[in-house]
Enzyme design. Structure first.
Site, PDB file in Angstrom:
ATOM      1  N   ASP A  59      -5.255  -8.731  11.912  1.00  0.00           N
ATOM      2  CA  ASP A  59      -3.824  -8.676  11.379  1.00  0.00           C
ATOM      3  C   ASP A  59      -2.826  -8.811  12.621  1.00  0.00           C
ATOM      4  OD1 ASP A  59      -1.518  -8.418  10.364  1.00  0.00           O
ATOM      5  OD2 ASP A  59      -2.122  -6.696   8.667  1.00  0.00           O
ATOM      6  N   HIS A  95      -2.895 -11.224   8.462  1.00  0.00           N
ATOM      7  CA  HIS A  95      -2.182 -10.506   7.540  1.00  0.00           C
ATOM      8  C   HIS A  95      -2.546 -10.975   6.170  1.00  0.00           C
ATOM      9  CE1 HIS A  95       0.836  -7.530   6.523  1.00  0.00           C
ATOM     10  NE2 HIS A  95       1.534  -8.448   5.855  1.00  0.00           N
ATOM     11  N   SER A 103       1.019  -5.194   1.972  1.00  0.00           N
ATOM     12  CA  SER A 103       1.951  -5.031   3.210  1.00  0.00           C
ATOM     13  C   SER A 103       2.941  -3.720   2.755  1.00  0.00           C
ATOM     14  CB  SER A 103       2.674  -6.477   3.346  1.00  0.00           C
ATOM     15  OG  SER A 103       3.454  -6.379   4.464  1.00  0.00           O
TER      16      SER A 103
END
Length: 840
Positions: free
Chosen positions: A763, A797, A690
């Protein structure tokens, strides 16, 4: 050509482009070597779910990785939610970052004896976390099957469980299953009867989708655009799948009583008296730019004394809030909650500063109160100088803890108040930076009242506080007793330096005995019952009392082969003198003095002051478990883990010096690992997830410290997230150079170090859409760089499926073996130039 055909053609074109760009790969999912695969597929460790009566606990073990079949289940994206069409279960965790795991096992354990009773869970289903009744006699849980989400109830005495027939839960908007204050009745959101078939999508659109800006200014955060509605058909689907019927269910007999009519309810909360229920109902018009939380809401209190004839009290009408300032609050009533010590008193907050942290105001929030029968005007009970952050109710009506936070300074204040006596001055209890882990006083210990309300436990005028116990030596959890009147605090317990032992609960009215959860690097986590002993002479911060321990649970080590892995806390300084730290892991069989290929993992964090940024976090005394990149320890790599990567500065301009600080952080970490004699300076890789993926890409582009990198679920072009990212509150139009400078996309022509880019194709995080990965890869490829793009099908994610996680470890191992471990020595390092980024 309709939209589905257009998307199909785009998909074919993208697949063709990727096929041309990458060499042919073996079909299907790949797996890492057998020793790593064995560790990845080992049984998971259970965690404790304690009964409010404190006489029993459930040990709940969670599925480590679901199958790709479950992750690939068909679902709809509806205004910030993901709902599976077959059974209406949630297809995501809060925030849309993962797939909710299924419980693999429940085991009932008595306290203090430790007698264990295995519970026979439904075969082939997906149980959720258990919800205890306040008296500890029962527990309930939702259970997702192929075509429904069921309600199950367990008996705490026998461990037997049974399904409540005829109930299909609707968990789409949360609050789907909870105990009523009588602890005999469940309040559920059920799928309404006779709904019929879901709205069918027309073969051809019935018209264009139209949005219009009316010239009014006002921004919405980047993160509010998650899985938003985009058509009239989406709106119809939201109406269909969001509708629920509130229902009371007798836990013993299964008898049901309907409450009101079906509607789109999100928040549902019974009052302590059991006669009233707070209801939040979503209304139209919907928005295509934000999630359902910002849709119009009607807030009501229902008197359910007679379920067949409900009396409704209107509390507030919340309009569409699609222009809330970044990191701000909507106008009007918000954050409704019941007063725990009153039968039926409702409170809520309202902004006094326009909901905007950039505005200056003598008070940012006020708190309003309205008592039953809810016919009078609400009364203001307090104001906060900074943003209201909640009230902690104690067992006494005259004592509550009110917190407020200053987001501009990363500051928190907590006061002791008497809401029934406005003339009684509030007493300041804590006044500190919330980044200051070393000074964190801990969180108040709660107990559950007979009606199910959780309150801060009192012992005379004292409360108990349990905290992480951050220190320069790592976290050492503690239990304190604090007198609210005198301010005198006693440390009753602190985890030993050779273990990580955290407080769980007080079984009684005082701390004569308490439950902990203890682990060491070589001992699996287990519950212990501690008994407080005599006072002892102790250094500052240490426990002032002796205590003895008795094991309650006896969980065994599922991966004994990992005990050969060693870890140590390493502390060092950045070039500017800032204190930093990391945990250094060495692989099984490591011999001191041997230099190893290494992988650095970090996640940059923002701090308002340097003192807090330099504090040590985490513990080296936890039971060693592996995750993703850490599995490469079993392939002979050292891991520089959780390296401190602080970005220090005024939160209003958090990222002005981001890149310079990032480089200093990396240089210090790698330099220290090399200085220790463990890491080969010519064979270091970097990885991050991330925001850590952006860090990875930037370090490869702007330093020559690393031979390769692996970036997972990252965001590489911040101009595609124009209304803020991380702690950056300014828009791209307010700080264009900042957005460009932090975006590695604009340096792709200078990025020549090999980078593995991995991303979940589904995601949901608006800051890290799959487009970020594909466009970044295209930019590197087009400029002659070395990169590999791996898009994991159906993954959000955080990657969930067993197949996807095994593929990830396979990819990382092959990439780092090729470009790091087995790479030929490179020429002497030269500083890379850092030209100005290209214009977007």
């Amino acid at each position: 050509m309709n939209m589905s055909q257009l998307h199909a053609l785009k998909g074919i074109a993208a697949a063709a482009l990727l096929a041309c760009a990458l060499p042919a790969a073996a079909a299907g999912y790949q797996q890492p070597p057998a020793n790593i695969l064995k560790a990845m597929r080992a049984p998971s460790l259970p965690g404790p779910s304690l009964s409010p009566a404190k006489d029993k606990m459930l040990l709940v073990a969670w599925q480590e990785y679901p199958s790709i079949e479950r992750v690939a289940a068909p679902y709809l994206k509806l205004a910030g939610t993901r709902v599976e069409t077959a059974n209406r279960s949630k297809h995501d965790t809060p925030g849309g970052y993962g797939i909710a795991p299924c419980a693999e096992s429940f085991k009932l354990v008595t306290i203090p004896g430790g007698k264990e009773t295995a519970i026979a869970l439904p075969a082939g289903a997906c149980p959720d976390a258990p919800i205890w009744s306040a008296d500890g006699k029962r527990f309930a849980f939702a259970n997702a099957t192929r075509d429904a989400v069921e309600v199950w109830v367990g008996d705490a005495a026998s461990g037997k469980i049974r399904k409540i027939p005829g109930i299909r839960l609707n968990p789409m908007l949360n609050d789907e299953l909870q105990w009523m204050p009588d602890q005999k009745t469940l309040l559920v959101k059920a799928v309404p009867a006779k709904l019929g078939a879901a709205p069918a999508k027309q073969a051809a659109p019935d018209g264009p989708n139209v949005q219009e800006a009316d010239g009014e200014t006002g921004q919405s955060s980047t993160y509010e655009t998650r899985d938003t509605l985009s058509s009239r058909h989406d709106e119809a689907l939201f109406d269909y799948y969001g509708a629920s019927q509130l229902t009371l269910v007798d836990a013993a007999s299964g008898k049901t009583a309907l409450l009101g009519k079906p509607a789109i309810y999100d928040a549902v909360a019974p009052a302590p008296d059991g006669k009233h229920v707070l209801i939040s109902r979503i209304a139209k018009p919907y928005s295509y730019v934000t999630t359902y939380e910002r849709f119009p809401h009607e807030v009501e209190v229902w008197d359910i004394t007679s379920p067949a004839r409900i009396a409704t009290h209107h509390i507030a009408s919340q309009p569409l809030a699609d222009r809330v300032p970044v990191h701000g609050e909507p106008l009007g009533p918000r954050d409704f909650f019941w007063r725990a010590t009153d039968p039926a008193t409702l409170l809520w907050a309202e902004a006094l500063d326009g909901g905007d942290w950039q505005n200056t105001a003598p008070a940012r929030d006020k708190v309003m109160q309205l008592k039953a029968p809810f016919t009078a005007k609400p009364a203001e009970v307090l104001r906060t100088t900074q943003r209201f952050a909640g009230i902690g109710w104690t067992e006494r009506a005259d004592t509550a803890l009110v917190s407020e936070v200053d987001l501009n300074k990363h500051w928190r204040q907590t006061r002791v108040v008497n809401l029934d006596d406005p003339k009684q001055p509030a007493k300041l209890l804590w006044d500190m930076a919330y980044d200051n882990r070393y000074a964190d006083p801990g969180s108040p210990v709660h107990r559950t009242l007979a009606n199910g309300e959780r309150v801060i436990q009192l012992d005379g005028d004292a409360i108990y506080l349990a905290g992480a116990g951050a220190s320069p030596q790592g976290n050492r959890p503690f239990l304190d007793k604090l007198n609210l009147k005198t301010g005198v605090s006693q440390r009753l317990f602190r985890s030993d330096k050779s273990a990580f032992e955290r407080f769980i609960a007080l079984p009684g009215k005082d701390a004569g005995s308490f439950l902990t959860w203890r682990q060491t690097p070589t001992e699996a986590p287990n519950a212990f019952l501690r008994k407080l002993g005599a006072p002892v002479s102790a250094d500052k911060g240490e426990a002032a009392f002796a205590s003895s321990e008795t094991a309650v649970t006896h969980i065994v080590d599922p991966t004994p082969e990992l005990r050969q892995i060693k870890k140590r806390l390493v502390k060092y300084k950045r070039a500017d003198g800032l204190d930093l730290s990391f945990t250094l892991y060495t692989p099984p069989g490591y011999k001191e003095g041997t230099r190893l290929p290494a992988i650095l993992n970090a996640y940059p964090l923002d701090y308002a002051d340097a003192a807090s940024a330099g504090q040590v976090s985490g513990s080296q005394q936890t039971f060693t478990r592996l995750y993703q990149y850490k599995y490469l320890l079993l392939a002979g790599y050292a891991i520089i883990d959780q390296a401190s990567f602080p970005v220090v500065g005024d939160p209003k301009a958090a990222y002005d010096t981001y890149l310079d600080q990032l480089k200093m952080d990396a240089e210090a970490a790698v330099g220290e690992a090399v200085k220790l004699g463990v890491v080969d300076p010519d064979r270091v890789a970097v990885t991050g997830h991330s925001h850590g993926a952006l860090m990875t890409a930037n370090l490869l582009a702007h330093t020559d410290l690393f031979r390769a990198g692996a970036a997972t679920s990252g965001s590489y072009n911040k101009t595609l997230t124009p209304f803020g990212f991380q702690s950056e509150r300014r828009s791209v139009w307010e700080a264009p150079e900042v957005y460009r400078k932090v975006s590695t996309f604009f340096y792709a022509d200078k990025l020549k170090t090999p980078i593995l880019i991995v991303h979940g194709s589904d995601d949901a995080n608006p800051g890290t859409t799959p487009l970020q990965a594909s466009k970044f890869y295209e930019a590197i490829r087009g400029n002659g760089g070395t990169a590999r793009l791996v898009m994991l099908p159906h993954e959000p994610h955080w990657y969930a499926a067993r197949e996807s996680n095994e593929q990830l470890v396979y990819e990382m191992l092959n990439w780092f073996d090729k470009y790091v471990k087995n790479a030929p020595p490179r020429a002497a390092k030269t500083a890379q130039s850092q030209p100005a980024p290209a214009q977007p």
